[in-house]
Design a protein around this motif. Structure first.
Motif, PDB file in Angstrom:
ATOM      1  N   THR A   1       0.984  -1.256   0.012  1.00 38.66           N
ATOM      2  CA  THR A   1       0.215   0.035   0.388  1.00 38.66           C
ATOM      3  C   THR A   1       1.091   0.755   0.188  1.00 38.66           C
ATOM      4  N   GLU A   2       2.006   1.519   0.514  1.00 39.69           N
ATOM      5  CA  GLU A   2       2.653   1.750   0.855  1.00 39.69           C
ATOM      6  C   GLU A   2       3.291   2.383  -0.520  1.00 39.69           C
ATOM      7  N   PHE A   3       4.123   1.230  -1.252  1.00 40.88           N
ATOM      8  CA  PHE A   3       4.944   1.816  -2.344  1.00 40.88           C
ATOM      9  C   PHE A   3       4.324   1.897  -3.921  1.00 40.88           C
ATOM     10  N   VAL A   4       3.185   1.899  -3.715  1.00 45.16           N
ATOM     11  CA  VAL A   4       2.411   2.240  -5.340  1.00 45.16           C
ATOM     12  C   VAL A   4       1.855   3.375  -4.910  1.00 45.16           C
ATOM     13  N   LYS A   5       2.623   4.405  -3.195  1.00 43.77           N
ATOM     14  CA  LYS A   5       2.505   5.928  -3.979  1.00 43.77           C
ATOM     15  C   LYS A   5       3.632   6.781  -4.327  1.00 43.77           C
ATOM     16  N   THR A   6       4.868   5.906  -4.074  1.00 43.26           N
ATOM     17  CA  THR A   6       6.241   5.980  -4.718  1.00 43.26           C
ATOM     18  C   THR A   6       6.110   6.937  -5.927  1.00 43.26           C
ATOM     19  N   PRO A   7       7.417   7.810  -5.908  1.00 47.01           N
ATOM     20  CA  PRO A   7       7.893   7.727  -7.789  1.00 47.01           C
ATOM     21  C   PRO A   7       8.161   6.702  -8.207  1.00 47.01           C
ATOM     22  N   GLU A   8       8.491   5.332  -7.712  1.00 48.26           N
ATOM     23  CA  GLU A   8       9.728   4.188  -8.093  1.00 48.26           C
ATOM     24  C   GLU A   8       8.302   4.202  -8.515  1.00 48.26           C
ATOM     25  N   ALA A   9       7.650   3.315  -8.215  1.00 49.18           N
ATOM     26  CA  ALA A   9       5.832   2.948  -8.420  1.00 49.18           C
ATOM     27  C   ALA A   9       5.982   3.284  -9.377  1.00 49.18           C
ATOM     28  N   GLY A  10       5.923   4.722  -9.677  1.00 51.23           N
ATOM     29  CA  GLY A  10       5.192   5.677 -10.923  1.00 51.23           C
ATOM     30  C   GLY A  10       5.736   5.370 -12.489  1.00 51.23           C
ATOM     31  N   LEU A  11       6.854   4.719 -12.049  1.00 47.81           N
ATOM     32  CA  LEU A  11       7.673   4.134 -13.501  1.00 47.81           C
ATOM     33  C   LEU A  11       8.046   2.974 -13.889  1.00 47.81           C
ATOM     34  N   LEU A  12       6.886   2.195 -12.683  1.00 48.50           N
ATOM     35  CA  LEU A  12       6.347   0.563 -13.395  1.00 48.50           C
ATOM     36  C   LEU A  12       5.388   0.000 -14.239  1.00 48.50           C
ATOM     37  N   SER A  13       5.091  -0.366 -15.415  1.00 50.14           N
ATOM     38  CA  SER A  13       4.367  -1.256 -16.123  1.00 50.14           C
ATOM     39  C   SER A  13       4.140  -2.481 -15.558  1.00 50.14           C
ATOM     40  N   LEU A  14       2.748  -2.592 -15.108  1.00 48.13           N
ATOM     41  CA  LEU A  14       2.566  -3.870 -14.563  1.00 48.13           C
ATOM     42  C   LEU A  14       1.147  -4.005 -15.386  1.00 48.13           C
ATOM     43  N   LEU A  15       1.623  -5.510 -15.420  1.00 48.13           N
ATOM     44  CA  LEU A  15      -0.032  -6.712 -16.631  1.00 48.13           C
ATOM     45  C   LEU A  15      -0.423  -7.659 -15.686  1.00 48.13           C
ATOM     46  N   GLU A  16      -1.541  -7.320 -14.393  1.00 41.99           N
ATOM     47  CA  GLU A  16      -2.050  -8.311 -13.685  1.00 41.99           C
ATOM     48  C   GLU A  16      -3.654  -9.009 -15.013  1.00 41.99           C
ATOM     49  N   ILE A  17      -3.255 -10.148 -14.826  1.00 43.31           N
ATOM     50  CA  ILE A  17      -4.154 -11.192 -15.581  1.00 43.31           C
ATOM     51  C   ILE A  17      -4.745 -12.053 -14.510  1.00 43.31           C
ATOM     52  N   ASN A  18      -6.158 -10.879 -14.759  1.00 46.14           N
ATOM     53  CA  ASN A  18      -7.159 -11.374 -13.891  1.00 46.14           C
ATOM     54  C   ASN A  18      -7.120 -10.571 -12.083  1.00 46.14           C
TER      55      ASN A  18
ATOM     56  N   GLN B   1      -3.633   1.629  -8.543  1.00 48.55           N
ATOM     57  CA  GLN B   1      -3.394   2.564  -8.624  1.00 48.55           C
ATOM     58  C   GLN B   1      -2.024   3.314  -8.929  1.00 48.55           C
ATOM     59  N   LEU B   2      -1.431   1.994  -9.511  1.00 51.35           N
ATOM     60  CA  LEU B   2      -0.343   2.496 -10.421  1.00 51.35           C
ATOM     61  C   LEU B   2      -0.279   2.702 -12.049  1.00 51.35           C
ATOM     62  N   PRO B   3       0.519   4.374 -12.323  1.00 54.71           N
ATOM     63  CA  PRO B   3       0.213   5.010 -13.425  1.00 54.71           C
ATOM     64  C   PRO B   3      -0.110   3.601 -14.784  1.00 54.71           C
ATOM     65  N   GLY B   4       1.069   2.714 -14.826  1.00 52.84           N
ATOM     66  CA  GLY B   4       1.007   1.624 -15.696  1.00 52.84           C
ATOM     67  C   GLY B   4       0.239   0.050 -15.622  1.00 52.84           C
ATOM     68  N   HIS B   5      -0.549   0.149 -14.488  1.00 56.77           N
ATOM     69  CA  HIS B   5      -1.308  -0.575 -13.949  1.00 56.77           C
ATOM     70  C   HIS B   5      -1.999  -1.531 -15.753  1.00 56.77           C
ATOM     71  N   VAL B   6      -2.166  -2.365 -15.948  1.00 59.06           N
ATOM     72  CA  VAL B   6      -3.082  -2.846 -16.811  1.00 59.06           C
ATOM     73  C   VAL B   6      -3.883  -4.131 -16.522  1.00 59.06           C
ATOM     74  N   LEU B   7      -4.761  -3.880 -16.662  1.00 56.86           N
ATOM     75  CA  LEU B   7      -6.081  -5.030 -16.033  1.00 56.86           C
ATOM     76  C   LEU B   7      -6.495  -6.159 -17.545  1.00 56.86           C
ATOM     77  N   ALA B   8      -6.296  -7.676 -17.023  1.00 59.47           N
ATOM     78  CA  ALA B   8      -6.498  -8.246 -18.940  1.00 59.47           C
ATOM     79  C   ALA B   8      -7.437  -9.417 -18.483  1.00 59.47           C
ATOM     80  N   THR B   9      -8.407  -9.676 -18.356  1.00 53.09           N
ATOM     81  CA  THR B   9      -9.411 -10.780 -18.201  1.00 53.09           C
ATOM     82  C   THR B   9      -9.822 -11.345 -19.087  1.00 53.09           C
ATOM     83  N   TYR B  10     -10.095 -12.708 -18.629  1.00 54.85           N
ATOM     84  CA  TYR B  10     -11.612 -13.517 -19.723  1.00 54.85           C
ATOM     85  C   TYR B  10     -12.130 -13.487 -19.934  1.00 54.85           C
ATOM     86  N   PRO B  11     -13.459 -13.751 -20.756  1.00 56.21           N
ATOM     87  CA  PRO B  11     -12.725 -13.989 -22.507  1.00 56.21           C
ATOM     88  C   PRO B  11     -12.016 -13.007 -23.010  1.00 56.21           C
ATOM     89  N   SER B  12     -12.109 -11.869 -22.338  1.00 52.21           N
ATOM     90  CA  SER B  12     -11.802 -10.634 -23.204  1.00 52.21           C
ATOM     91  C   SER B  12     -10.322 -10.921 -23.913  1.00 52.21           C
TER      92      SER B  12
END
Length: 472
Positions: free
Chosen positions: A92-109, A120-131
């Motif tokens: 919860t603390e980490f996602v608010k840091t400047p370092e976290a803002g540079l990450l690109s993250l794919l969450e599958i489901n 909360q990460l600017p580079g967050h992408v959510l991929a869900t089934y069946p899309s």
């Protein structure tokens, strides 16, 4: 995928509050936990859980932090993510840091309670089934610093290609973090041929909740078989909650001891089409080429000629130097490149495949699933459609073998690997062995049975003639 918190299917009302000694929630910092009952009797029966196994799966899914609601499974995954990004902060603390803002993250489901935090990460992408199909994700290679999924892999029909796809979309030095329900006292098994089992409510069960694979103590091997070279396991209240993580290494760190300037020589043909004929030494060669060429080598194991997908044709992958995998030569027939393959005596090849398929309890495709259900004799296996003419028809039928620049043979690999190394100007070794079939006493008896070998040769007559023409 189990319910992420109390209040959904099969969760008991109320719960038993307790503190886990010396344990703090790595997501929010909480230290008080509540137990909820998650499993129901039908699922425990289908899973064939012992009382002890049921107990630690209950803790994995049902013991949750009273502050943020995250269960032990999510906390284990959070620990793996924190280790990947190198932080001692709570998630919860980490996602608010400047370092976290540079990450690109794919969450599958959605990864349980972690999903709201990861979003909360600017580079967050959510991929869900069946899309989004985990076997063929619509993202560019080298796109994400982190790929995360939680209790998803057991619902995927082909876990190894799905993990390989996760590796593809990771950037160099990117990390895959995942959880899967694991029974540590047994090996992984497929549910192919068994009644459908669901994580969720069976009465309203959908395809994304059907369990295809029940993972055991060998779950980490699936990550390595997908192309990663190392895997780590993070434990929370062992064996209740385990998380796996694997880093996608840069080419330079996988160069087998050679300097990159010598491993990626400009003399290497610009386009390599490598047909991986099964059990002919192709995995050993693939591991070396992947280490030398890195992500410029595309892996194509999703179009096995023994499946309906094997009928699909394709253009050579854009931006790649080579493509390697189980596919029919016809798939890339339009490609003008350096064509190569290794073959093996059809009788020895069939024996090797037979015992390899026996040793792998999770089927790679429907025909393998049929094999595991029927448990055929080796003579009956030789009559399987697609297997009887595996070489002459399934892999190379209708293709001009004169187009191959290199055909090596398993029996002479000590001579042929150096010949290929010279042609590609790459430091390949005949001493590397990967994915060898487990030794069976029965297999040695079969290999030495001249009468049985003659019967197999008769059944495989077309492949034997095809092979002998190429050898001579």
């Amino acid at each position: 995928m189990f319910p992420p918190s109390a209040g959904r299917h099969h969760c008991a009302t109320g719960g038993h509050y307790r503190r886990i000694a010396m344990f703090v929630c790595s997501i929010c910092g909480g230290s008080t936990f509540v137990d909820h009952s998650i499993l129901w009797d039908q699922l425990a029966s289908e899973w064939q859980l012992s009382p002890d196994e049921r107990s630690y799966i209950e803790r994995q899914q049902g013991t949750s932090c009273t502050s943020c609601g995250s269960n032990l499974r999510s906390i284990a995954l959070a620990n793996a993510i924190r280790a990947a990004v190198g932080t001692n902060l709570t998630l919860t603390e980490f996602v608010k840091t400047p370092e976290a803002g540079l990450l690109s993250l794919l969450e599958i489901n959605e990864a349980g309670n972690l999903s709201s935090i990861l979003r909360q990460l600017p580079g967050h992408v959510l991929a869900t089934y069946p899309s989004v199909d985990m076997h063929a994700m619509p993202y560019s290679t080298d796109s994400f610093d982190l790929v995360v999924h939680s209790d998803t892999l057991e619902h995927v029909s082909n876990p190894i290609p799905a993990l390989a796809e996760c590796r593809r979309v990771l950037s160099p030095n990117g990390t895959l973090c995942l959880t899967i329900p694991t029974i540590v006292g047994r090996l992984t098994r497929s549910r192919a041929g068994l009644p459908k089992s669901y994580h969720g409510n069976a009465a309203t069960g959908s395809d994304d909740l059907v369990v295809h694979t029940e993972f055991g103590a060998d779950m980490w091997t699936y990550v390595l078989r997908a192309g990663f070279s190392a895997v780590s396991i993070t434990s929370v209240d062992f064996p209740s909650a385990l998380a796996l993580s694997a880093r996608k290494e840069k080419v330079a760190t996988r160069s087998l001891g050679f300097h990159p300037s010598t491993t990626c020589n400009t003399k290497t043909p610009k386009r390599i089409v490598a047909v991986h004929f099964p059990k002919a030494g192709g995995s050993s060669l693939q591991s070396q080429l992947l280490g030398l060429l890195g992500d410029s080598l595309a892996l194509d194991y999703g179009h096995d000629p023994l499946t309906s997908a094997g009928l699909e044709t394709a253009e050579f992958p854009v931006g790649k130097r080579g493509v390697y995998g189980h596919f029919s030569a016809r798939r890339y027939a339009s490609t003008d490149g350096y064509w190569m393959t290794f073959l093996r005596d059809p009788v020895d090849n069939l024996i090797s495949i037979y015992y390899y398929w026996k040793s792998v309890t999770v089927p790679g495709h429907d025909l393998h699933g049929r094999f595991l259900r029927e448990k055929p004799s080796i003579l009956d296996f030789a009559k399987y459609a697609g297997v009887q003419r595996l070489m002459s028809e399934t892999y190379f039928g209708g293709f001009d073998m004169g187009r191959f620049d290199f055909i090596g043979f398993h029996e002479t690999r000590d001579r042929d690997i150096p010949r290929l190394a010279a042609a590609l100007d790459l430091p390949l070794s005949a001493e590397v062995y990967v994915n060898k079939t487990e030794p069976y006493t029965e297999r040695h008896i079969v290999e030495d049975d001249t009468s049985l070998r003659r019967q197999l040769a008769d059944l495989l007559a077309d492949d034997v003639a095809f092979y002998e023409r190429l050898r001579n």
